[in-house]
Design an enzyme around this catalytic site. Structure first.
Site, short mmCIF file in Angstrom:
data_model
loop_
_atom_site.label_atom_id
_atom_site.label_comp_id
_atom_site.label_asym_id
_atom_site.label_seq_id
_atom_site.Cartn_x
_atom_site.Cartn_y
_atom_site.Cartn_z
N GLU A 8 -40.39 10.55 -111.17
CA GLU A 8 -39.71 11.73 -110.62
C GLU A 8 -39.00 11.44 -109.30
O GLU A 8 -37.91 11.96 -109.04
CB GLU A 8 -40.74 12.85 -110.42
N ILE A 31 -40.14 7.73 -122.89
CA ILE A 31 -39.41 7.42 -124.13
C ILE A 31 -40.35 7.09 -125.28
O ILE A 31 -39.92 7.04 -126.44
CB ILE A 31 -38.41 6.25 -123.92
N LYS A 56 -33.65 -13.29 -121.97
CA LYS A 56 -35.03 -13.68 -122.30
C LYS A 56 -35.40 -13.31 -123.72
O LYS A 56 -36.47 -13.71 -124.23
CB LYS A 56 -36.00 -13.05 -121.30
N VAL A 102 -30.04 -10.27 -112.82
CA VAL A 102 -29.17 -9.40 -112.04
C VAL A 102 -29.49 -9.57 -110.56
O VAL A 102 -30.63 -9.36 -110.13
CB VAL A 102 -29.32 -7.93 -112.46
N SER A 129 -31.44 -6.87 -107.97
CA SER A 129 -32.16 -5.81 -108.66
C SER A 129 -33.62 -5.89 -108.26
O SER A 129 -34.07 -6.87 -107.65
CB SER A 129 -32.04 -5.97 -110.18
N THR A 180 -40.39 -21.52 -107.82
CA THR A 180 -41.39 -21.97 -108.79
C THR A 180 -41.24 -23.44 -109.16
O THR A 180 -42.22 -24.17 -109.23
CB THR A 180 -41.31 -21.11 -110.07
#
Length: 514
Positions: free
Chosen positions: A224, A250, A317, A355, A358, A379
């Site tokens: 919300e 969803i 991916k 992206v 993001s 990594t």
């Protein structure tokens, strides 16, 4: 009570300090006779009111600074010093009208009074509405003797902030993709539903779609706060846009159908997804329910309620996936293509890489690590990824909606993949530091579900050109060795009763269709 006492104490100190400087200035100017003439009851009251207002003003600025509205050190010092200086200058000017004092001498007094501001005692205010444990002001006002040092620090920070302005082209190694005019043709005067509207991609979709004057925008999200934030920004920048705010999951098939029945969207952009790779490795059921069955609910509702176009946002991916997130997104692609084959709705899929900036991407993480002095964690030195900007990603999504004839997988020509270590080093340099000298780089090892390299295409997919010079279509050669609907039924049963079987079922579905 303690805060009030300290406030009064500081007030008294400031009052006598200002009065003292005023009187000493008159004595130094050999104008002792004006002391009794000017320091009448009106002047005393004026000084009382002035010091009170000045002090309250300073505390207000300090409070604002602590709450985050001011992010540059030294603003408070400048305001405090100028306030006192203006007062003293006003007094000096008042005297100057009576006694033609040397103006040069007055300017010297003005400069000295701006610098010789005493340190005030520390006062601690607590705002219970913000946090019971958070102290808004818990340090003394810096004295005037620290003003020069503060300015130097601000200058150094300003210099580094200029260096830290990131040129995205330098990071991704290619030109930024620009939008075309075909987007407006299918969005203008249409009702557009965007899922995940509070996320990085979803919120940018909202902003860009609003530019093309849709009939209405339906912002669907599970959080919300994020939906409210995006809607507030939209209302400010595009007040003429009719907006519907919908809080929904969803995964709830019947609620999704109610939303489609009520708002009757013409176009659907499906951006909602669980995308955090390591986190989904330990939350398989959540990834399956959201990324697979949530996508199926939206796709079937779009077909049932005669939506014109449906665009599903996938990921690189999903190509030869080895992690749960990638596997669920790949099965989401298969579901959309399966429904597209039997529907009048034009379904399309958009597949792109990482992206920039993001939520959860490496850029914000690296920036935060650099700001804190390091180390910057990578990594693996050989890890490479495809990168694009958030506006580019959204433009590709919008272009796909315009180019689609049904069932295609659209892919952006993203140039060559970029090494993560190279991005880390460039960000360190752009921030004004030297890698492994000022800021250390630390290798942490590949996390669960990660690959050294990502691909945008399957080996058995053909590449077809489109009307857009930087967008291609991955034409699938699907090897169907099983009934998708039956396999999805078994997977749904596993999420309810046999969670230990989820991983094997995901692998089986993907193997049957690749």
């Amino acid at each position: 009570m303690n805060s009030l006492f300290l406030f009064i104490k500081e007030y008294v100190i400031n009052y006598f300090f200002l009065t003292g400087i005023f009187i000493l200035s008159l004595i130094a100017a050999e104008s002792e006779g004006l002391i009794f003439e000017t320091m009448n009851i009106k002047m005393v009251i004026a000084l009382v009111v002035y010091v009170l207002l000045a002090q309250l003003c300073l505390y207000k600025f300090e409070l604002t600074k602590q709450l985050g509205d001011f992010d540059k050190e030294g603003y408070l010092l400048v305001i405090k010093s100028l306030t006192i200086a203006i007062f003293l200058f006003s007094m000096y000017f008042f005297i100057f009208l009576y006694e033609q004092l040397n103006l040069f001498f007055l300017l010297i007094l003005l400069a000295s009074s701006a610098v010789l501001v005493p340190e005030a005692p520390a006062i601690s205010f607590k705002n219970e509405n913000i946090s019971k444990r958070r102290t808004l002001i818990n340090r003394p006002f810096p004295g005037g003797h620290k003003l020069a040092k503060s300015f130097l620090k601000r200058k150094e920070k300003k210099s580094k902030s200029k260096k830290s302005k990131i040129n995205v082209k330098d990071l991704i190694g290619r030109d930024i993709i620009e939008p075309t005019h075909r987007i407006s043709k299918y969005i203008t005067n249409k009702s557009v539903l965007i899922t995940g509207a509070g996320g990085s991609i979803g919120s940018e979709l909202v902003k860009q779609v609003a530019k093309y004057n849709p009939e209405s925008l339906i912002l669907l999200g599970h959080g919300e706060n994020s939906i409210f934030s995006v809607s507030a920004d939209l209302k400010e920048k595009f007040p003429q846009t009719k907006t519907h705010l919908v809080i929904a999951d969803i995964q709830d098939k019947y609620h999704i159908e109610q939303i489609f029945h009520k708002y009757k969207p013409n176009i659907v952009f499906h951006a909602a997804a669980h995308k955090h790779v390591p986190l989904m490795e330990i939350n398989e059921g959540a990834a399956v329910r959201n990324n697979i069955f949530g996508t199926e609910n939206l796709a079937r509702a779009s077909s049932k309620f005669s939506v014109d176009r449906f665009v599903f946002i996938s990921t690189d991916k999903a190509v030869e996936p080895i992690n749960i997130m990638g596997k669920t997104k790949r099965i989401g692609e298969l579901i959309v293509q399966s429904i597209a084959a039997e529907s009048l709705t034009k379904f399309s899929i958009v597949r792109f890489g990482n992206v920039l900036e993001s939520r959860g991407s490496v850029i914000p993480i690296f920036k935060k690590q650099i700001e804190s002095g390091g180390p910057v964690t990578v990594t693996d030195p050989n890890m490479v990824r495809y990168f694009m900007t958030i506006p580019e990603a959204v433009q590709l999504v919008l272009e796909a909606g315009a180019l689609s004839n049904g069932g295609e997988v659209f892919v952006l020509d993203m140039g060559e993949p970029v090494k993560i270590i190279d991005i880390a080093k460039k960000l360190i340099c752009l921030s004004g530091y030297i890698p492994d000298k000022d800021i250390r780089i630390e290798y942490t090892g590949i996390r669960p579900g990660e690959k050294l390299n990502e691909s945008l295409f399957y080996s058995n997919e053909e590449i077809a050109v489109t009307k857009h010079p930087h967008v291609v279509i991955a034409v699938p050669k699907i090897k169907n060795n099983g009934n998708l609907a039956e396999q999805l039924k078994k997977l749904k049963e596993a999420t309810k009763h046999f969670p230990e079987e989820i991983g094997d079922l995901l692998d089986k579905i993907i193997q049957n269709y690749n």
